[in-house]
Design a protein around this motif. Structure first.
Motif, mmCIF file in Angstrom:
data_model
loop_
_atom_site.group_PDB
_atom_site.id
_atom_site.type_symbol
_atom_site.label_atom_id
_atom_site.label_comp_id
_atom_site.label_asym_id
_atom_site.label_seq_id
_atom_site.Cartn_x
_atom_site.Cartn_y
_atom_site.Cartn_z
ATOM 1 N N ALA A 1 3.292 6.006 -8.855
ATOM 2 C CA ALA A 1 2.974 4.826 -9.666
ATOM 3 C C ALA A 1 2.423 3.699 -8.811
ATOM 4 N N LEU A 2 2.354 3.923 -7.473
ATOM 5 C CA LEU A 2 1.903 2.874 -6.552
ATOM 6 C C LEU A 2 0.836 3.407 -5.597
ATOM 7 N N GLU A 3 -0.038 4.247 -6.090
ATOM 8 C CA GLU A 3 -1.037 4.847 -5.206
ATOM 9 C C GLU A 3 -1.888 3.754 -4.557
ATOM 10 N N ARG A 4 -2.114 3.897 -3.265
ATOM 11 C CA ARG A 4 -2.780 2.963 -2.360
ATOM 12 C C ARG A 4 -1.843 1.853 -1.888
ATOM 13 N N TYR A 5 -0.653 1.768 -2.494
ATOM 14 C CA TYR A 5 0.314 0.728 -2.130
ATOM 15 C C TYR A 5 1.692 1.311 -1.811
ATOM 16 N N GLU A 6 1.744 2.545 -1.355
ATOM 17 C CA GLU A 6 3.040 3.125 -1.028
ATOM 18 C C GLU A 6 3.741 2.397 0.122
ATOM 19 N N ASP A 7 2.972 1.643 0.929
ATOM 20 C CA ASP A 7 3.559 0.885 2.038
ATOM 21 C C ASP A 7 4.018 -0.510 1.629
ATOM 22 N N TRP A 8 3.793 -0.888 0.393
ATOM 23 C CA TRP A 8 4.186 -2.210 -0.100
ATOM 24 C C TRP A 8 5.701 -2.439 -0.033
ATOM 25 N N PRO A 9 6.549 -1.518 -0.545
ATOM 26 C CA PRO A 9 8.002 -1.783 -0.530
ATOM 27 C C PRO A 9 8.561 -2.036 0.862
ATOM 28 N N ALA A 10 8.192 -1.220 1.830
ATOM 29 C CA ALA A 10 8.739 -1.396 3.184
ATOM 30 C C ALA A 10 8.281 -2.714 3.788
ATOM 31 N N TYR A 11 7.051 -3.116 3.524
ATOM 32 C CA TYR A 11 6.544 -4.363 4.083
ATOM 33 C C TYR A 11 7.325 -5.551 3.524
ATOM 34 N N VAL A 12 7.540 -5.579 2.212
ATOM 35 C CA VAL A 12 8.252 -6.697 1.593
ATOM 36 C C VAL A 12 9.657 -6.811 2.159
ATOM 37 N N ALA A 13 10.308 -5.678 2.375
ATOM 38 C CA ALA A 13 11.676 -5.687 2.894
ATOM 39 C C ALA A 13 11.756 -6.265 4.300
ATOM 40 N N ARG A 14 10.706 -6.092 5.086
ATOM 41 C CA ARG A 14 10.742 -6.500 6.502
ATOM 42 C C ARG A 14 10.137 -7.868 6.761
ATOM 43 N N HIS A 15 9.422 -8.447 5.774
ATOM 44 C CA HIS A 15 8.635 -9.654 6.052
ATOM 45 C C HIS A 15 8.879 -10.749 5.015
ATOM 46 N N PRO A 16 9.994 -11.469 5.114
ATOM 47 C CA PRO A 16 10.207 -12.611 4.225
ATOM 48 C C PRO A 16 9.320 -13.790 4.640
ATOM 49 N N PHE A 17 8.912 -14.571 3.669
ATOM 50 C CA PHE A 17 7.996 -15.689 3.909
ATOM 51 C C PHE A 17 8.769 -16.913 4.392
ATOM 52 N N ARG B 1 -8.708 -4.520 -3.788
ATOM 53 C CA ARG B 1 -7.246 -4.533 -3.665
ATOM 54 C C ARG B 1 -6.572 -3.897 -4.883
ATOM 55 N N GLY B 2 -7.337 -3.105 -5.619
ATOM 56 C CA GLY B 2 -6.776 -2.442 -6.787
ATOM 57 C C GLY B 2 -5.912 -1.250 -6.428
ATOM 58 N N PHE B 3 -5.148 -0.805 -7.390
ATOM 59 C CA PHE B 3 -4.335 0.401 -7.237
ATOM 60 C C PHE B 3 -5.192 1.633 -7.474
ATOM 61 N N GLY B 4 -4.754 2.761 -6.925
ATOM 62 C CA GLY B 4 -5.426 4.020 -7.180
ATOM 63 C C GLY B 4 -4.951 4.604 -8.496
ATOM 64 N N LEU B 5 -5.831 4.672 -9.476
ATOM 65 C CA LEU B 5 -5.444 5.150 -10.804
ATOM 66 C C LEU B 5 -6.255 6.359 -11.231
ATOM 67 N N GLU B 6 -6.839 7.055 -10.239
ATOM 68 C CA GLU B 6 -7.569 8.279 -10.578
ATOM 69 C C GLU B 6 -6.613 9.307 -11.194
ATOM 70 N N THR B 7 -5.428 9.439 -10.603
ATOM 71 C CA THR B 7 -4.353 10.207 -11.220
ATOM 72 C C THR B 7 -3.366 9.206 -11.776
ATOM 73 N N GLU B 8 -3.363 9.042 -13.082
ATOM 74 C CA GLU B 8 -2.609 7.956 -13.690
ATOM 75 C C GLU B 8 -1.113 8.273 -13.742
ATOM 76 N N PRO B 9 -0.267 7.291 -13.495
ATOM 77 C CA PRO B 9 1.154 7.467 -13.791
ATOM 78 C C PRO B 9 1.329 7.832 -15.264
ATOM 79 N N TRP B 10 2.365 8.557 -15.585
ATOM 80 C CA TRP B 10 2.459 9.134 -16.923
ATOM 81 C C TRP B 10 2.465 8.103 -18.035
#
Length: 406
Positions: free
Chosen positions: A15-31, A174-183
């Motif tokens: 459900a996060l294609e092209r952004y699979e690294d987003w969760p780990a980044y948010v956890a490690r980098h508070p503003f 900066r869009g998500f990959g939706l070629e294979t759509e989440p269900w």
């Protein structure tokens, strides 16, 4: 993807294609904000930290229509590479005031900042050059419907500004990959395709993507909530990074920075100005009301950029303007705006008139629907010119005080 395809698929698609690294980044980098009030807002929205200033590359440079347009790109800490356009007057001498031009939502995510930029015909026909995501030129009707047919960032540069316009989180490059759509998204797209077939419409690749992206925004909002973030907070991360790049670009005076945005871009301008002391003046167009006015009939008129969990605990929507340290802000209201009730706009204007220090807030009312007309653009440019001391083009109108009484 059909229901049959889903039934036989061995695994659920990401459900996060092209952004699979987003969760780990948010956890490690508070503003870390520059003030307690900005930190409070950043924590509420869950803004990820920028980290080291991203290095940008200059991918192309063209001179046309009295401006120099440079296509830039940079890599943030998560997700795909950002495409942006830096536009400045040809032959300009000395540092210019810098403007971050923030594109609207518009219900079209296949294209981002490209809707604000005029390119030579050969580049306009080059899909990769115009979008960074392969969906071809910006639909002409997008500019015609919302911007009076004008490429606003290019026009603003012609008035004496150095302008940066970038694709934000979820749009264009900066869009998500939706070629294979989440269900869940696939089910929504299947319904839209059925309507297209019934109407005899052959959707383009951009049409299909935008239909998928419209439903997928709910999934992105869920993911952001799980991460302790929000769509508005993640978009603000991208905007803060772009603002830092604008401040570093050659020919830009980092002491004279502003931003402007229409609709969702106006909301982005408010959040950015409340988070960053670099913004000295800004314009919000067709994105001001009170939270109460949205209930119950106007909730489904807006995206997750407006509906951020927990934001109302910090005050009302116009209180974002009160939080900013910018010297001057112009808010443009459209009295025939189908997305906001007039009473909500009037109440927001009264709230700001009472809460803002004298001389810092200007509200103007226009007899327009939800658009950024050329006359409204000219007022916005004149306001920014006055407050950032740009070399305004001859014939610029000043903000008409009579409009505050419409």
């Amino acid at each position: 993807m059909t229901t049959t395809d889903m039934a036989v698929a061995p695994t659920r698609p990401s459900a996060l294609e092209r952004y699979e690294d987003w969760p780990a980044y948010v956890a490690r980098h508070p503003f870390a904000a520059a003030s307690p009030r900005a930190q409070q807002l950043a924590d509420t929205l869950g803004v990820p930290a920028i980290g080291p200033a991203p290095e940008y590359s200059v991918d192309s440079v063209t001179e046309h229509d009295g401006v120099i347009t440079s296509r830039l790109s940079w890599q943030l800490g998560f997700g795909p590479r950002t495409s942006a356009w830096f536009v400045r007057p040809a032959g300009s001498i000395g540092p210019l005031p810098g403007i971050l031009a923030l594109h609207c939502h518009g219900g079209i995510k296949s294209h981002g900042a490209g809707r604000l930029v005029l390119l030579p015909q050969d580049e306009e026909n080059d899909a990769d050059a115009t979008t960074g995501s392969g969906f071809g030129p910006v639909p002409a009707q997008l500019r015609e419907k919302l911007y009076g047919g004008r490429s606003f960032a290019t026009w603003l540069a012609q008035q004496g500004f150095a302008v940066l316009a970038h694709d934000a989180f979820m749009w264009g490059s900066r869009g998500f990959g939706l070629e294979t759509e989440p269900w869940r998204t696939a089910q929504a797209v299947n319904g839209q395709q059925a309507l297209w077939r019934e109407a005899g419409v052959e959707p383009s690749a951009a049409d299909l993507y935008n239909a998928a992206a419209a439903d997928h925004e709910q999934t992105v909002a869920k993911a952001a909530t799980l991460l302790g973030s929000s769509i508005a907070g993640t978009v603000a991360h991208d905007d803060l990074a772009a603002l830092g790049i604008l401040a570093s670009l050659p020919g830009v005076d980092p002491g004279r920075l502003g931003c402007t945005g229409f609709s969702g871009g106006g909301g982005r301008a408010m959040v950015l100005a409340a988070l960053s002391p670099l913004i000295h003046s800004y314009v919000v167009t067709c994105m001001m009301t009170t939270f109460a006015s949205l209930l119950p009939s106007y909730l489904d008129a807006h995206s997750w950029l407006l509906h951020s969990p927990g934001l109302s605990k910090l005050g009302d929507w116009p209180d974002l303007v009160v939080r900013s340290t910018a010297g001057a802000v112009l808010v443009q209201y459209a009295l025939a705006d189908e997305l906001f009730p007039e009473a909500g706009m009037r109440d927001a204007d009264a709230h700001l008139s009472q809460r803002m220090p004298a001389g810092r807030y200007t509200g103007s009312f226009w007899p327009e629907p939800h658009v950024f007309s050329t006359a409204m653009q000219e007022e916005a440019a004149a306001f920014l010119s006055s407050n950032l001391q740009a070399n305004a083009a001859p014939g610029f109108p000043t903000t008409d005080p009579a409009r505050t009484a419409l």
